[in-house]
Design an enzyme around this catalytic site. Structure first.
Site, PDB file in Angstrom:
ATOM      1  N   GLY A 278      35.570  66.810   9.045  1.00 24.05           N
ATOM      2  CA  GLY A 278      35.460  68.199   8.664  1.00 24.05           C
ATOM      3  C   GLY A 278      34.548  68.440   7.482  1.00 24.05           C
ATOM      4  CG  HIS A 279      34.083  71.824   3.904  1.00 20.68           C
ATOM      5  ND1 HIS A 279      32.938  72.503   4.254  1.00 20.68           N
ATOM      6  CD2 HIS A 279      34.267  72.065   2.578  1.00 20.68           C
ATOM      7  CE1 HIS A 279      32.447  73.130   3.195  1.00 20.68           C
ATOM      8  NE2 HIS A 279      33.235  72.870   2.172  1.00 20.68           N
ATOM      9  CG  PHE A 280      35.544  68.366   0.915  1.00 21.58           C
ATOM     10  CD1 PHE A 280      34.515  68.418  -0.015  1.00 21.58           C
ATOM     11  CD2 PHE A 280      36.444  69.409   0.960  1.00 21.58           C
ATOM     12  CE1 PHE A 280      34.395  69.495  -0.887  1.00 21.58           C
ATOM     13  CE2 PHE A 280      36.337  70.487   0.092  1.00 21.58           C
ATOM     14  CZ  PHE A 280      35.302  70.533  -0.836  1.00 21.58           C
TER      15      PHE A 280
END
Length: 307
Positions: A278-280
Site C-alpha cells: 500500500g501507501h507506505f
C-alpha cells in the site's frame, strides 16, 4: 580437552552505519534532519510524506549510508522540526521547498538524487524546477506528478479546493484521526505483522499536538497549487530525462498505480516496479525495495556508480 568453537563470520563484524540527528536554523526555523554516510559521497535526499517525517526512512538510511551521503529532513510541523504558529508562518509546499533548498545549500549539497514520496513529491518537484542542473535522478515511491493519479480519495479535498468553505475544511479532519493513520499504514498490505505499530503511535502523537490540525488542513488546501505545476514538471522530464526509479505500492488508495504509469510517457527509460503493498511501501517491502534502489543508484545514475 577444551575446544574453541566459532564461525568464520564472527571474525569480521558487519559494518554498522551510524545515523546522526541534527537541527539547523533555516530562515529562522529549526529544521531537523537525519544524516548518515560519507560526507564527501554522492548525496541521496529523502523527502517524506504525510503524516510522517524522516522517521519513515529510519530503515533505508543505514542501508544506503555505506556508499552515499544520506540526508532526510523533517518539514516544519512534522517530526522534530519547529512547528511555528500558522498566523506568522506559511504552511505551503513552496515554503517547504525553499527551506529544504536552504538546508541543502547550508550543507553544501550541490548535486543529489531525490527520493520523493507523497508530500515529498511536490517539495522535490519544486526544487528540481528551480535547480534542474543539480538533480542527478529520482526515486519515486507513491509520489504524484500527473492528473491521472488523483482518484476517489481526493474528492473531498477537491471539494474544499473548489469552495474554500469552512464546512468543507472541517470535513477533512477525519483524515487526521488515528483510524485514518492506521489505515494509511495497513491498507493494501498482505502481512500486517510486517508493519510496526510504532509508526502510527509516533505519527499520531505529533498530529495531535495543539494547533497541528489546522496546519494539516492548510496543507490540504495548498495541495491544489501542485496541479498547475504538472505541465511544467512533465516538460522538465521530457527535456532533461533524469534517471528515475519508481517503486510504487500498487494497492495504495491515496496514490493509486494510475499515477505511476504516466511517467513512462515522458521518461521512456524509467524503471518501474509495482509492489504488492500500500501507501507506505518501505514498511513491509524494504527487503524488495532496497536492492532495487541500490542497483538503480549504482547502475543508472552517473556519478553514483560503485567504484
Amino acid at each position: 580437552m577444551t575446544r574453541s568453537v566459532h564461525s568464520v563470520a564472527s571474525d569480521k563484524a558487519p559494518t554498522f552505519q551510524v545515523t546522526h540527528h541534527r537541527s539547523v536554523a533555516i530562515d529562522g526555523t529549526n529544521v531537523f534532519y537525519r544524516e548518515a554516510g560519507p560526507t564527501d559521497g554522492p548525496v541521496v535526499l529523502l523527502l517524506h510524506g504525510f503524516p510522517t517525517s524522516s522517521h519513515m526512512f529510519r530503515n533505508l538510511i543505514p542501508a544506503l549510508a555505506d556508499r552515499y551521503h544520506v540526508l532526510a529532513p523533517d518539514y516544519p510541523g512534522y517530526g522534530q522540526s519547529d512547528m511555528p504558529d500558522r498566523a506568522g508562518f506559511a504552511y505551503t509546499f513552496d515554503h517547504f521547498a525553499d527551506l529544504v533548498d536552504g538546508l541543502l545549500d547550508r550543507l553544501g549539497a550541490e548535486r543529489y538524487v531525490m527520493y520523493v514520496m507523497d508530500y515529498g513529491a511536490p517539495v522535490g518537484w519544486r526544487i528540481a524546477l528551480k535547480h534542474p542542473e543539480r538533480v542527478a535522478g529520482f526515486i519515486v515511491q507513491n509520489g504524484n506528478a500527473y492528473d491521472e493519479g488523483l482518484k476517489e480519495f481526493w474528492d473531498p479535498i477537491k471539494a474544499y479546493w473548489a469552495d474554500g468553505a469552512d464546512a468543507s475544511r472541517q470535513a477533512l479532519t477525519t483524515l487526521l484521526t488515528l483510524e485514518t493513520t492506521i489505515f494509511q499504514y495497513t491498507d493494501g498490505v498482505a502481512d500486517r505483522t510486517r508493519i510496526s505499530p510504532d509508526n502510527w503511535v509516533h505519527d499520531q502523537a505529533l498530529l495531535d499536538r495543539p494547533g497541528n490540525n489546522d496546519i494539516q488542513l492548510d496543507l490540504f488546501y495548498d495541495y491544489r497549487t501542485n496541479l498547475p505545476l504538472y505541465p511544467r514538471l512533465q516538460a522538465y522530464f521530457r527535456e532533461f530525462q533524469p534517471p528515475m526509479l519508481i517503486v510504487w505500492g500498487k494497492n495504495d488508495y491515496i496514490f493509486p498505480a494510475d499515477g505511476a504509469y504516466p511517467y513512462e510517457r515522458d521518461l521512456p527509460d524509467v524503471e518501474l516496479h509495482l509492489l504488492d503493498t500500500g501507501h507506505f511501501a518501505l514498511e513491509d517491502k524494504a527487503d524488495e525495495m532496497i536492492p532495487l534502489i541500490r542497483n538503480f543508484l549504482a547502475q543508472k545514475v552517473p556519478g553514483y556508480e560503485v567504484a
